[in-house]
Design an enzyme around this catalytic site. Structure first.
Site, PDB file in Angstrom:
ATOM      1  N   LYS A 149       0.835  -1.208   0.000  1.00  0.00           N
ATOM      2  CA  LYS A 149       0.000   0.000   0.000  1.00  0.00           C
ATOM      3  C   LYS A 149       0.873   1.264   0.000  1.00  0.00           C
ATOM      4  O   LYS A 149       1.987   1.252   0.515  1.00  0.00           O
ATOM      5  CB  LYS A 149      -0.824  -0.025   1.288  1.00  0.00           C
ATOM      6  CG  LYS A 149      -1.799   1.110   1.479  1.00  0.00           C
ATOM      7  CD  LYS A 149      -2.380   0.962   2.883  1.00  0.00           C
ATOM      8  CE  LYS A 149      -3.323   2.095   3.243  1.00  0.00           C
ATOM      9  NZ  LYS A 149      -2.888   3.425   2.930  1.00  0.00           N
TER      10      LYS A 149
ATOM     11  N   LYS B 283       7.672   0.929   1.716  1.00  0.00           N
ATOM     12  CA  LYS B 283       8.344   0.122   0.684  1.00  0.00           C
ATOM     13  C   LYS B 283       9.755   0.644   0.416  1.00  0.00           C
ATOM     14  O   LYS B 283      10.718  -0.116   0.437  1.00  0.00           O
ATOM     15  CB  LYS B 283       7.559   0.166  -0.644  1.00  0.00           C
ATOM     16  CG  LYS B 283       6.196  -0.476  -0.598  1.00  0.00           C
ATOM     17  CD  LYS B 283       5.497  -0.371  -1.939  1.00  0.00           C
ATOM     18  CE  LYS B 283       5.134   1.058  -2.318  1.00  0.00           C
ATOM     19  NZ  LYS B 283       4.150   1.673  -1.399  1.00  0.00           N
TER      20      LYS B 283
ATOM     21  N   LYS C 273       7.346   9.210  -8.648  1.00  0.00           N
ATOM     22  CA  LYS C 273       7.925  10.113  -7.647  1.00  0.00           C
ATOM     23  C   LYS C 273       9.447  10.066  -7.652  1.00  0.00           C
ATOM     24  O   LYS C 273      10.105  10.995  -7.219  1.00  0.00           O
ATOM     25  CB  LYS C 273       7.448   9.742  -6.232  1.00  0.00           C
ATOM     26  CG  LYS C 273       5.985  10.038  -5.956  1.00  0.00           C
ATOM     27  CD  LYS C 273       5.671  10.039  -4.453  1.00  0.00           C
ATOM     28  CE  LYS C 273       5.908   8.724  -3.735  1.00  0.00           C
ATOM     29  NZ  LYS C 273       5.070   7.597  -4.204  1.00  0.00           N
TER      30      LYS C 273
ATOM     31  N   ASP D 194      -0.553   0.191  -4.854  1.00  0.00           N
ATOM     32  CA  ASP D 194      -1.310  -0.984  -5.251  1.00  0.00           C
ATOM     33  C   ASP D 194      -1.114  -1.201  -6.743  1.00  0.00           C
ATOM     34  O   ASP D 194      -0.685  -0.309  -7.455  1.00  0.00           O
ATOM     35  CB  ASP D 194      -2.810  -0.775  -4.997  1.00  0.00           C
ATOM     36  CG  ASP D 194      -3.103  -0.361  -3.572  1.00  0.00           C
ATOM     37  OD1 ASP D 194      -2.145  -0.253  -2.790  1.00  0.00           O
ATOM     38  OD2 ASP D 194      -4.272  -0.144  -3.258  1.00  0.00           O
TER      39      ASP D 194
HETATM   40  N1  LIG Z   1       9.572   1.000  10.500  1.00  0.00           N
HETATM   41  C1  LIG Z   1       9.416   2.324  10.404  1.00  0.00           C
HETATM   42  N2  LIG Z   1       9.516   3.121  11.487  1.00  0.00           N
HETATM   43  C2  LIG Z   1       9.337   4.440  11.390  1.00  0.00           C
HETATM   44  N3  LIG Z   1       9.066   5.097  10.250  1.00  0.00           N
HETATM   45  C3  LIG Z   1       8.950   4.365   9.146  1.00  0.00           C
HETATM   46  C4  LIG Z   1       9.115   2.951   9.134  1.00  0.00           C
HETATM   47  N4  LIG Z   1       8.938   2.499   7.861  1.00  0.00           N
HETATM   48  C5  LIG Z   1       8.681   3.589   7.124  1.00  0.00           C
HETATM   49  N5  LIG Z   1       8.686   4.698   7.853  1.00  0.00           N
HETATM   50  C6  LIG Z   1       8.445   6.078   7.406  1.00  0.00           C
HETATM   51  O1  LIG Z   1       7.226   6.109   6.690  1.00  0.00           O
HETATM   52  C7  LIG Z   1       7.307   7.038   5.629  1.00  0.00           C
HETATM   53  C8  LIG Z   1       6.884   6.380   4.331  1.00  0.00           C
HETATM   54  O2  LIG Z   1       7.824   5.386   3.976  1.00  0.00           O
HETATM   55  P1  LIG Z   1       8.208   5.086   2.483  1.00  0.00           P
HETATM   56  O3  LIG Z   1       8.442   6.326   1.701  1.00  0.00           O
HETATM   57  O4  LIG Z   1       9.293   4.082   2.545  1.00  0.00           O
HETATM   58  O5  LIG Z   1       6.869   4.419   2.016  1.00  0.00           O
HETATM   59  P2  LIG Z   1       6.483   3.900   0.552  1.00  0.00           P
HETATM   60  O6  LIG Z   1       5.671   2.685   0.772  1.00  0.00           O
HETATM   61  O7  LIG Z   1       7.698   3.789  -0.272  1.00  0.00           O
HETATM   62  O8  LIG Z   1       5.579   5.084   0.059  1.00  0.00           O
HETATM   63  P3  LIG Z   1       5.065   5.351  -1.428  1.00  0.00           P
HETATM   64  O9  LIG Z   1       3.937   4.431  -1.638  1.00  0.00           O
HETATM   65  O10 LIG Z   1       4.657   6.782  -1.360  1.00  0.00           O
HETATM   66  O11 LIG Z   1       6.239   5.104  -2.317  1.00  0.00           O
HETATM   67  C9  LIG Z   1       8.743   7.529   5.578  1.00  0.00           C
HETATM   68  O12 LIG Z   1       8.825   8.816   6.108  1.00  0.00           O
HETATM   69  C10 LIG Z   1       9.491   6.533   6.413  1.00  0.00           C
HETATM   70  O13 LIG Z   1      10.571   7.104   7.079  1.00  0.00           O
HETATM   71 MG   LIG Z   2       8.154   4.696  -2.206  1.00  0.00          MG
END
Ligand SMILES: Nc1ncnc2c1ncn2[C@@H]1O[C@H](COP(=O)(O)OP(=O)(O)OP(=O)(O)O)[C@@H](O)[C@H]1O
Ligand SMILES: [Mg+2]
Lengths: 348, 290
Positions: B13, B18, B44, B130
């Site tokens: 999600k 991720k 992005k 997704d």
């Molecule tokens: N285990 C964790 N503990 C604390 N903060 C976290 C953790 N995992 C992720 N985050 C924080 O959550 C936020 C979103 O993480 P991330 O960008 O990796 O998500 P994503 O799934 O890649 O998002 P997107 O779908 O937008 O690409 C970031 O600011 C990250 O630092």
């Molecule tokens: Mg991401």
């Protein structure tokens, strides 16, 4: 709303029917005309090319556009979409489909403007632009402001509905005309006794079909051998045609350029004269039937054209028999009745 | 390491973690001397930011369309531990089609022979949100990756997204698509979070590759433009990412998951709602709750 409501919804338009006109009249009276299914469909014109055709027609009051008309039509889509008949195209590539097509559209409008200084430019959209939801309206509005001419979007998608007739409404909406207004077809010319004893087959959309049926039967004393309506809807024109056929005890065929169906129907109707638009006229001419093409013959010239066609009917026959004219369908395929592939809608 | 790289896709999600988790896995693998490529499949273009201290990197799509002859050097940079960082890129928000962009970018990388020339041990694809359209399923189709890890928290919407991803995986797996390596549970806080993810895994024939707690050290490292592995190598959180990376590296047990149907998923969620209610109101202890 830039997009007028579909004729399917607004007018209960259907494009497939073969059978008793009374039954279809009944369905329209009850407000539940059902689209039939075609288990074999031949590809035909779509709303995009019909919109372009209409854009060429409207500004010149009914005649096909001449180059003197000061408008230009840009087909906004991949190279092949320019087949819809515009003056130029944006030739979208994979890149544009990924990154958006705005830049290309701006560039093409500027190019067309600088090259030919038209009084207005139509931008006709295509499936790629519709699927990506590319912003065409903003580009048109901005350039209308900066170039000082009308840049008019025609937001066809090519896939939102079945009937090409919707293209007419899109074109009218782009021009600021009332898309829902019923267009009164002009009467076709007639001459008493001209078609006496002659069997005439008519394949046209309802409004025109009604006008030509009147010119042929009450006007010129001909017999109606059969009618193919390009579509049927809940307008008075459809009703008039259906009532007339009911009175004659003839079935009604509703089809948009279904060559195979029309061929079979013409084979059994054996008319002396065929009245239709270009695509259908080609079908009839292949069978050696004398034709009047109403796409190129103005309504006031109909009686003369019918007389000429019947006078030289040997020409059509020889054309059909010419050695270079290949048979389109096997004999076995032609043993099927014309409505063979039209079935009541099956819910899957 | 054998010369055939392990190709891994990471899904989950939006915002679930991720990119953060993928980057830490890449960093952990690279730290041990492995050759790693991380490819961000997201317009992005922020997947590899913490591996390269947030420095500018032209995206694959920008480069394809700016010049006719793109070289690997133009679209990649070496980040922490030598990880080869690549961002597919895509249109700005609100225009074009990002999904088609992913497939065009993957195609170009194949044409450039990146996967053979760099001779990686691991390739990680960090794929946006997704699977919203066919384009985002490209990395799990036709053998582009071997296995998929789906990141989820214990939040229902994250589990819901994971279940949808299971549907995409089970659709493509039989025709040569990637299989499921497992779930990665991220951002766990509540004591019952682990139980929820475990139960979802059990119900769908999948397994959990690792549990990553929510910790401020992640955010703090991110603010320095680094992974936890680089910024806080001795922290317990870094060790958690190393263990996860090792589990993924060693795992060869890939499965086709059985996603829950809409009604079953709803019932499952409601069941957990009741359990959590009892737990929060001290009606039962954590372990009685399951
Ligand atoms: N285990 C964790 N503990 C604390 N903060 C976290 C953790 N995992 C992720 N985050 C924080 O959550 C936020 C979103 O993480 P991330 O960008 O990796 O998500 P994503 O799934 O890649 O998002 P997107 O779908 O937008 O690409 C970031 O600011 C990250 O630092
Ligand atoms: Mg991401």
């Amino acid at each position: 709303m830039i997009r007028p409501a579909d004729r399917e919804k607004r007018l209960g338009l259907i494009t497939a029917y073969y059978g008793a006109p009374e039954a279809l009249l009944g369905e329209y009276a009850a407000g539940n005309a059902r689209q039939r299914m075609r288990t074999f469909t031949q590809s035909a014109e779509d709303e995009i090319s019909r919109a372009v055709e209409e854009l060429r027609r409207i500004p010149c009051r009914g005649e096909l556009c001449s180059p003197a008309d000061d408008s230009a039509i840009i087909i906004h889509g991949p190279r092949g979409c320019a087949m819809a008949g515009g003056d130029s195209g944006t030739k979208l590539t994979e890149k544009d489909s990924i990154m958006g097509s705005e830049k290309k559209l701006r560039a093409e409008i500027h190019r067309v403007y600088n090259a030919s200084r038209p009084k207005r430019i139509f931008v006709v959209t295509t499936p790629v632009v519709a699927i990506n939801n590319d912003d065409v309206l903003t580009v048109c509005a901005e350039l209308t402001g900066s170039l000082g001419i009308d840049i008019l979007p025609v937001v066809t998608t090519g896939f939102k509905n079945k009937s090409p007739e919707n293209g007419i409404d899109y074109a009218r909406r782009a021009l600021g005309l009332d898309a829902a207004a019923e267009i009164r077809e002009p009467e076709a010319s007639a001459r008493e006794g001209l078609l006496a004893g002659r069997r005439v087959y008519i394949a046209l959309p309802p409004g025109r079909a009604a006008a030509y049926i009147r010119a042929v039967s009450s006007g010129s004393g001909g017999n109606i051998a059969g009618v193919t309506l390009g579509y049927a809807d809940k307008t008075e024109a459809t009703e008039e045609v259906l009532r007339l056929l009911a009175g004659l005890g003839l079935p009604v065929h509703v089809a948009n350029n279904q060559d195979y169906e029309l061929t079979n129907l013409l084979k059994s109707a054996v008319p002396d004269l065929f009245v239709g638009e270009t695509d259908n006229v080609l079908t009839a001419a292949r069978l050696g039937i004398a034709c009047v093409n109403v796409s190129v013959t103005p309504p006031e010239a109909f009686a003369d054209a019918a007389e000429t066609a019947l006078g030289y009917s040997g020409f059509a026959r020889r054309l059909a028999e010419a050695p270079g004219m290949p048979a389109r369908y096997s004999l076995r395929a032609l043993l099927r009745p014309g409505g063979w592939y039209i079935k009541p809608e099956a819910k899957l | 390491m054998s010369n055939k790289p392990l190709k891994i896709a990471i899904y989950g999600k939006g915002g679930i973690g991720k990119s953060t988790t993928t980057s830490n896995i890449s960093a952990a693998l690279a730290e041990q001397g492995a050759r790693v490529i991380q490819i961000g499949c997201d317009p992005k273009a922020d997947s590899t930011g913490t591996l390269r201290h947030g420095e500018y990197l032209p995206t694959v799509l920008d480069s394809i369309y700016d010049s006719s002859d793109v070289r690997l050097e133009d679209i990649s940079t070496r980040g922490f531990g030598g990880v080869l960082c690549i961002e597919a890129g895509g249109p700005v928000p609100g225009v074009g089609c990002a999904g088609r962009g992913i497939s065009a970018a993957v195609e170009l990388l194949q044409e450039l022979n990146v996967f053979e020339e760099f001779a990686p041990d691991y390739i990680l694809f960090d794929v946006l949100g997704d699977v919203v359209c066919g384009g985002f399923a490209v990395p799990i189709r036709e053998g582009i990756t071997d296995c998929v890890y789906v990141i989820t928290s214990s939040d229902f919407m994250a589990v819901y997204a994971a279940n949808n991803l299971f549907r995409a995986i089970s659709k493509y797996a039989p025709s040569g698509g990637a299989r499921l390596g497992g779930l990665i549970a991220n951002s766990l806080i509540a004591p019952y979070s682990k139980l929820i993810v475990d139960d979802f895994a059990a119900k769908t024939g999948s397994s959990v590759a690792g549990y990553v707690p929510r910790h401020s050290i992640v955010a703090q490292s991110e603010l320095y433009g680094k992974t936890v592995i680089e910024a806080n190598p001795r922290s317990p959180q870094a060790q958690i990412y190393r263990d996860l990376a090792n589990t993924i590296a060693a795992n060869t047990d890939f499965a086709i998951p059985s996603p829950l149907g809409a009604a079953a998923l709803k019932d499952w969620a409601r069941g957990w709602g009741d359990q959590i209610y009892k737990y929060e109101n001290n009606l039962v202890t954590e372990y009685e709750a399951i």
